[in-house]
Design a protein around this motif. Structure first.
Motif, PDB file in Angstrom:
ATOM      1  N   MET A  14       0.824  -1.214   0.000  1.00  0.00           N
ATOM      2  CA  MET A  14       0.000   0.000   0.000  1.00  0.00           C
ATOM      3  C   MET A  14       0.862   1.269   0.000  1.00  0.00           C
ATOM      4  SD  MET A  14      -3.029  -0.880  -0.429  1.00  0.00           S
ATOM      5  CE  MET A  14      -3.838   0.677  -0.190  1.00  0.00           C
ATOM      6  N   LYS A  15       1.975   1.219   0.683  1.00  0.00           N
ATOM      7  CA  LYS A  15       2.879   2.364   0.700  1.00  0.00           C
ATOM      8  C   LYS A  15       3.474   2.581  -0.691  1.00  0.00           C
ATOM      9  CE  LYS A  15       6.627   4.146   3.529  1.00  0.00           C
ATOM     10  NZ  LYS A  15       7.617   3.841   4.561  1.00  0.00           N
ATOM     11  N   SER A  20       3.643   5.574  -5.574  1.00  0.00           N
ATOM     12  CA  SER A  20       3.659   5.521  -7.037  1.00  0.00           C
ATOM     13  C   SER A  20       2.586   6.421  -7.649  1.00  0.00           C
ATOM     14  CB  SER A  20       3.449   4.078  -7.513  1.00  0.00           C
ATOM     15  OG  SER A  20       4.507   3.266  -7.077  1.00  0.00           O
ATOM     16  N   ALA A  21       1.516   6.660  -6.921  1.00  0.00           N
ATOM     17  CA  ALA A  21       0.481   7.574  -7.410  1.00  0.00           C
ATOM     18  C   ALA A  21       0.877   9.038  -7.165  1.00  0.00           C
ATOM     19  CB  ALA A  21      -0.846   7.267  -6.727  1.00  0.00           C
ATOM     20  N   LEU A  22       1.571   9.298  -6.053  1.00  0.00           N
ATOM     21  CA  LEU A  22       1.956  10.679  -5.731  1.00  0.00           C
ATOM     22  C   LEU A  22       3.029  11.225  -6.667  1.00  0.00           C
ATOM     23  CD1 LEU A  22       2.050  10.725  -1.826  1.00  0.00           C
ATOM     24  CD2 LEU A  22       0.486  11.965  -3.321  1.00  0.00           C
ATOM     25  N   ILE A  46       8.326  10.122  -3.448  1.00  0.00           N
ATOM     26  CA  ILE A  46       9.654   9.500  -3.431  1.00  0.00           C
ATOM     27  C   ILE A  46       9.953   8.940  -2.047  1.00  0.00           C
ATOM     28  CG2 ILE A  46      12.133   9.991  -3.582  1.00  0.00           C
ATOM     29  CD1 ILE A  46      11.437  11.899  -5.907  1.00  0.00           C
ATOM     30  N   ASN A  47       9.573   9.675  -1.005  1.00  0.00           N
ATOM     31  CA  ASN A  47       9.790   9.203   0.358  1.00  0.00           C
ATOM     32  C   ASN A  47       9.018   7.917   0.639  1.00  0.00           C
ATOM     33  OD1 ASN A  47      10.855   9.380   2.996  1.00  0.00           O
ATOM     34  ND2 ASN A  47       8.937  10.272   3.709  1.00  0.00           N
ATOM     35  N   PHE A  48       7.814   7.786   0.087  1.00  0.00           N
ATOM     36  CA  PHE A  48       7.022   6.573   0.299  1.00  0.00           C
ATOM     37  C   PHE A  48       7.631   5.354  -0.385  1.00  0.00           C
ATOM     38  CE2 PHE A  48       3.198   9.213   1.433  1.00  0.00           C
ATOM     39  CZ  PHE A  48       3.005   8.639   2.672  1.00  0.00           C
TER      40      PHE A  48
END
Length: 159
Positions: A14-15, A20-22, A46-48
């Motif tokens: 989920m992360k 990937s969507a952000l 990128i952080n996710f």
């Protein structure tokens, strides 16, 4: 045969999906909306998806701590110190999720492979499978010509 052994901490699904969507939304916002808001979404994405780990190049006997994004590893190669032994041991890992007024901690059991030199160590591999850990430790044993200490049970055993 691959001459680089890589450990990368897995990113939860989920992360990864959210990050990937952000990222594309952040790029879109930078180009067509607001540069500052787009940069914020891009950095959050990128952080996710970023994760950390380590790599060992068995040919040149170098290692590096890595930051990885979508399989691209970034880090500076350093020469391996003169390792004395490999320790395979069982421990617990805590992950805490915090929200404004609450937090939850999940504790899971992991097996770590540490390479000791002097009174210092470098963690090279983490897994939940003992057989996998011993297989990787055996590979390190052959590469660096050192002994393995199996500390996954109450009785420690040299292999």
């Amino acid at each position: 045969m691959n001459n680089v052994i890589t450990y990368v901490k897995p990113v939860p699904f989920m992360k990864m999906l959210f990050g990937s969507a952000l990222i594309p939304f952040g790029l879109f916002a930078i180009l067509f909306l607001n540069i500052i808001m787009g940069a914020i979404f891009l950095v959050l994405g990128i952080n996710f998806v970023a994760t950390e780990g380590s790599q060992v190049d068995i040919t040149s006997k170098t290692y590096r701590r890595t930051q990885s994004i979508f399989g691209i590893h970034i880090g500076k190669w350093k020469p391996c110190p003169e390792f004395e032994y490999i320790s395979v041991f069982r421990t617990h890992e805590n992950q805490t999720a915090r929200v404004i007024t609450a937090s939850a901690t999940v504790r899971s059991e992991v097996i770590l492979i540490n390479m000791f030199y002097g009174n210092k160590y470098i963690t090279f591999y983490k897994t939940t499978n003992k057989d996998d850990a011993l297989k990787v430790a055996e590979h390190f044993k052959v590469v660096f010509n050192i002994d393995i200490l199996d500390a996954t049970e109450a009785e420690k055993v040299w292999l």
